[in-house]
Design a protein around this motif. Structure first.
Motif, PDB file in Angstrom:
ATOM      1  N   UNK A  18      25.501  79.912  -6.502  1.00 26.05           N
ATOM      2  CA  UNK A  18      25.806  78.537  -5.995  1.00 26.05           C
ATOM      3  C   UNK A  18      26.923  78.662  -4.967  1.00 26.05           C
ATOM      4  N   UNK A  19      27.951  79.343  -5.056  1.00 26.11           N
ATOM      5  CA  UNK A  19      29.265  79.501  -4.297  1.00 26.11           C
ATOM      6  C   UNK A  19      28.726  80.216  -2.807  1.00 26.11           C
ATOM      7  N   UNK A  20      27.742  81.081  -3.091  1.00 23.65           N
ATOM      8  CA  UNK A  20      27.387  81.806  -1.920  1.00 23.65           C
ATOM      9  C   UNK A  20      26.454  80.794  -1.086  1.00 23.65           C
ATOM     10  N   UNK A  21      25.580  80.127  -1.734  1.00 26.01           N
ATOM     11  CA  UNK A  21      24.969  78.976  -1.131  1.00 26.01           C
ATOM     12  C   UNK A  21      25.799  78.017  -0.208  1.00 26.01           C
ATOM     13  N   UNK A  22      26.896  77.676  -0.707  1.00 21.17           N
ATOM     14  CA  UNK A  22      27.819  76.483  -0.153  1.00 21.17           C
ATOM     15  C   UNK A  22      28.453  77.287   0.895  1.00 21.17           C
ATOM     16  N   UNK A  23      28.798  78.711   0.550  1.00 13.86           N
ATOM     17  CA  UNK A  23      29.517  79.308   1.696  1.00 13.86           C
ATOM     18  C   UNK A  23      28.724  79.509   2.947  1.00 13.86           C
ATOM     19  N   UNK A  24      27.434  79.883   2.703  1.00 12.67           N
ATOM     20  CA  UNK A  24      26.579  79.888   3.903  1.00 12.67           C
ATOM     21  C   UNK A  24      26.643  78.804   4.722  1.00 12.67           C
ATOM     22  N   UNK A  25      26.407  77.627   3.933  1.00  9.77           N
ATOM     23  CA  UNK A  25      26.488  76.297   4.590  1.00  9.77           C
ATOM     24  C   UNK A  25      27.827  75.896   5.154  1.00  9.77           C
ATOM     25  N   UNK A  26      28.928  76.497   4.775  1.00  4.35           N
ATOM     26  CA  UNK A  26      30.297  76.264   4.991  1.00  4.35           C
ATOM     27  C   UNK A  26      30.552  74.778   4.883  1.00  4.35           C
ATOM     28  N   UNK A  27      30.349  74.456   3.407  1.00  2.00           N
ATOM     29  CA  UNK A  27      30.688  73.188   2.755  1.00  2.00           C
ATOM     30  C   UNK A  27      31.778  73.580   1.654  1.00  2.00           C
ATOM     31  N   UNK A  28      32.456  72.530   1.340  1.00  2.00           N
ATOM     32  CA  UNK A  28      33.280  72.701   0.313  1.00  2.00           C
ATOM     33  C   UNK A  28      32.850  73.086  -1.010  1.00  2.00           C
ATOM     34  N   UNK A  29      33.470  74.422  -1.560  1.00  2.00           N
ATOM     35  CA  UNK A  29      32.986  74.641  -2.942  1.00  2.00           C
ATOM     36  C   UNK A  29      33.184  73.982  -3.966  1.00  2.00           C
ATOM     37  N   UNK A  30      33.959  72.982  -4.071  1.00  2.00           N
ATOM     38  CA  UNK A  30      34.125  72.241  -5.177  1.00  2.00           C
ATOM     39  C   UNK A  30      33.681  70.671  -4.872  1.00  2.00           C
ATOM     40  N   UNK A  31      32.890  70.480  -4.104  1.00  2.00           N
ATOM     41  CA  UNK A  31      32.175  69.207  -3.529  1.00  2.00           C
ATOM     42  C   UNK A  31      31.323  68.615  -4.439  1.00  2.00           C
ATOM     43  N   UNK A  32      30.317  69.378  -5.089  1.00  3.19           N
ATOM     44  CA  UNK A  32      29.331  68.771  -6.149  1.00  3.19           C
ATOM     45  C   UNK A  32      29.312  69.546  -7.336  1.00  3.19           C
ATOM     46  N   UNK A  33      30.112  69.222  -8.514  1.00  2.00           N
ATOM     47  CA  UNK A  33      30.314  70.019  -9.761  1.00  2.00           C
ATOM     48  C   UNK A  33      28.894  69.944 -10.369  1.00  2.00           C
ATOM     49  N   UNK A  34      28.361  68.725 -10.035  1.00  2.00           N
ATOM     50  CA  UNK A  34      26.870  68.853 -11.058  1.00  2.00           C
ATOM     51  C   UNK A  34      25.907  69.879 -10.422  1.00  2.00           C
ATOM     52  N   UNK A  35      25.965  70.306  -9.129  1.00  2.00           N
ATOM     53  CA  UNK A  35      25.110  71.216  -8.619  1.00  2.00           C
ATOM     54  C   UNK A  35      25.410  72.521  -9.420  1.00  2.00           C
ATOM     55  N   UNK A  36      26.713  72.815  -9.700  1.00  2.00           N
ATOM     56  CA  UNK A  36      27.190  73.948 -10.281  1.00  2.00           C
ATOM     57  C   UNK A  36      26.819  74.085 -11.682  1.00  2.00           C
ATOM     58  N   UNK A  37      26.730  72.920 -12.437  1.00  2.00           N
ATOM     59  CA  UNK A  37      26.335  72.998 -13.838  1.00  2.00           C
ATOM     60  C   UNK A  37      24.847  73.019 -13.941  1.00  2.00           C
ATOM     61  N   UNK A  38      24.015  72.451 -12.943  1.00  2.00           N
ATOM     62  CA  UNK A  38      22.646  72.820 -12.891  1.00  2.00           C
ATOM     63  C   UNK A  38      22.341  74.434 -12.605  1.00  2.00           C
ATOM     64  N   UNK A  39      22.947  74.797 -11.664  1.00  2.00           N
ATOM     65  CA  UNK A  39      22.731  76.252 -11.393  1.00  2.00           C
ATOM     66  C   UNK A  39      23.061  77.035 -12.294  1.00  2.00           C
ATOM     67  N   UNK A  40      24.245  76.798 -13.141  1.00  2.00           N
ATOM     68  CA  UNK A  40      24.710  77.569 -14.184  1.00  2.00           C
ATOM     69  C   UNK A  40      23.540  77.475 -15.394  1.00  2.00           C
TER      70      UNK A  40
END
Length: 83
Positions: A18-40
């Protein structure tokens, strides 16, 4: 490999993905914590499935070794010693 390490390891990999995905998109890593929870959660479930599959594969191999040993007329322990 225990169940806990499988689930936690896969979950951490999901978070890293998820962090890699957001890094590629150059978005804030802690923008959407729900997305992190779903991915985990999704990757954690994959870890649970991999653990159960590993246990079942071991059972199938043991059954097949016993079947081969019965055909050869040897004890299953002797069959393992040959390998």
């Amino acid at each position: 490999m225990t169940l806990l390490t499988s689930v936690v390891g896969f979950s951490i990999f999901g978070l890293a993905a998820r962090f890699g995905q957001l890094g590629i998109q150059k978005r804030n890593l802690f923008d959407n914590l729900g997305g992190h929870a779903i991915s985990m959660g999704a990757f954690g479930f994959a870890g649970y499935w991999a653990y159960k599959w590993d246990i079942r594969a071991g059972e199938l191999l043991a059954e097949k070794r016993a079947e081969i040993a019965a055909r050869r007329g040897v004890k299953p322990d002797e069959l393992l010693a040959e390998a």
